[in-house]
Design an enzyme around this catalytic site. Structure first.
Site, short mmCIF file in Angstrom:
data_model
loop_
_atom_site.label_atom_id
_atom_site.label_comp_id
_atom_site.label_asym_id
_atom_site.label_seq_id
_atom_site.Cartn_x
_atom_site.Cartn_y
_atom_site.Cartn_z
N GLY A 1 -9.81 -2.48 3.00
CA GLY A 1 -10.46 -1.93 4.19
C GLY A 1 -11.14 -3.05 4.97
N GLU B 1 -8.74 -12.40 4.81
CA GLU B 1 -7.82 -11.88 5.82
C GLU B 1 -8.58 -11.84 7.14
OE1 GLU B 1 -6.72 -7.79 5.20
OE2 GLU B 1 -5.01 -7.88 6.56
N HIS C 1 0.84 -1.21 0.00
CA HIS C 1 0.00 0.00 0.00
C HIS C 1 0.87 1.25 0.00
CE1 HIS C 1 -3.92 -2.00 0.84
NE2 HIS C 1 -3.12 -2.96 1.26
N ASP D 1 0.04 4.18 0.98
CA ASP D 1 -0.14 4.91 2.23
C ASP D 1 0.33 4.10 3.44
OD1 ASP D 1 -2.26 3.29 1.36
OD2 ASP D 1 -3.70 4.24 2.69
ZN LIG Z 1 -3.44 -4.97 1.94
#
Ligand SMILES: [Zn+2]
Length: 358
Positions: A178, A208, A19, A21
């Protein structure tokens, strides 16, 4: 004996799940936060690096995701996005990465007045600057963007449109990310249908925080080409007296060679397992799934791709040949045209590993 970190850094590597960020340098966060007027928990770079790691280490995906409030606050102008993208490339190159995909959610970067297209173009330009500065120093690296839609909140088909509009112009594909529990991939069905109609590949964070049902939706209802994490696919694999029995979904994913973007340290931090040695990576690799190794968020996990490979080597005894296999898996799975993928494999990765004795 595990592989040496310097030896791993020297290998030409590929990262698919990283990612934008989640990979800022602590010193950059401090500098950009000061410019943006955003308050941080501390302004000492080492202490801030520790803070990110510890906050992300709480065992909760929701808490883990809160750390992004700080990095995202530092990425609200074109200049800041460009700098973060440039440093993303430079840091990957310093770790020996030769191909990377940087994922991020453009709609989270509009608070300073940018439009989504301005945001995508800022990241595109930053990646290009990074690639050019690395090439000037003799390290060739290709980095593309994956535009991400956040799964909580209402679906944003306009982000999927960005993936079509900027295809081949820095954007390689699409992702959703998210909080997973309560936000199944099928909520974004319209985006996925639009991407399929326009022949744009996408990956989906699934398996996940939520289990097999989420992976099934991502693959079978939505048509994902890769699975972000997918680690809980092990719940569809039963141990038997003489080996392992794959459930129908696990068998489909292995048979179709659907890549799993596995992120060991990140999963330990969000509580999927207690240590890398308990990570399902070992079983999934043993059963010959198309496993790839990734960092997810280098800042929050205080890691690099070389470090993740070293942790796996320590945990499962992997040698150079195994790392070569994981790397080829990732290169084959990249959202990158076939001819360039072949050239990456034949001209860069195989010779690079051969030079290191693999
Ligand atoms: Zn990820």
């Amino acid at each position: 004996m595990s592989l040496d970190l310097d030896a791993l850094r020297a290998l030409p590597k590929v990262t698919l799940h990283d990612h934008l960020d989640g990979g800022l340098r602590p010193a950059t966060v401090i500098e950009l936060a000061a410019e943006a007027g955003h308050e941080l928990p501390t302004t000492d770079p080492d202490a801030l690096g520790d803070w990110f790691f510890e906050a992300a280490d709480s065992g909760s995906l929701v808490r883990y995701l809160e750390t992004f409030d700080h990095t995202i606050a530092c990425m609200q102008s074109a200049d800041h996005l460009r700098r973060v993208a440039r440093e993303f490339v430079e840091d990957q190159a310093a770790d020996g990465v030769v191909y990377a995909e940087a994922r991020w959610a453009p709609t989270q970067h509009l608070a300073g007045g940018l439009s989504v297209t301005q945001a995508v173009e800022a990241v595109r330009d930053g990646l290009a600057e990074g690639m050019a500065s690395c090439a000037a120093r003799g390290h060739r690296i290709v980095v593309q963007q994956l535009v991400t839609s956040m799964r909580h909140g209402s679906p944003r088909p306009d982000v999927a449109r960005l993936a079509v509009d900027y295809r081949g112009d820095s954007v390689a594909g699409f992702d959703i990310a998210g909080a997973e529990d309560g936000f199944p991939p099928s909520l974004h069905a319209e985006s996925f249908a639009y991407l399929r109609r326009n022949n744009v590949p996408f990956t989906i964070h699934a398996g996940e925080a939520f289990g097999v049902a989420s992976i099934w939706e991502a693959v079978q209802l939505c048509g994902a080409s890769r699975i972000g994490h997918g680690v809980r696919l092990v719940e569809d694999i039963a141990r038997t007296p003489d080996g392992h029995q794959l459930g129908d979904l696990a068998a489909f994913i292995r048979d179709r060679r659907i890549p799993l973007e596995l992120c060991p340290s990140s999963n330990v931090q969000t509580g999927i397992c207690d240590a890398v040695s308990d990570h399902p990576f070992g079983l999934l690799a043993e059963l010959r799934f198309r496993v790839t190794v990734n960092c997810d968020n280098r800042l929050m996990s205080r890691t690099t791709l070389s470090r993740e490979l070293q942790l796996l080597s320590e945990a499962f005894g992997y040698g150079l040949e195994d790392v070569r296999w994981f790397t080829l898996n990732a290169a084959k799975s990249a959202f990158y045209p076939y001819d360039r993928r072949r050239s990456l494999i034949e001209d860069v990765i195989k010779p690079g590993f051969a030079r290191q004795g693999a």
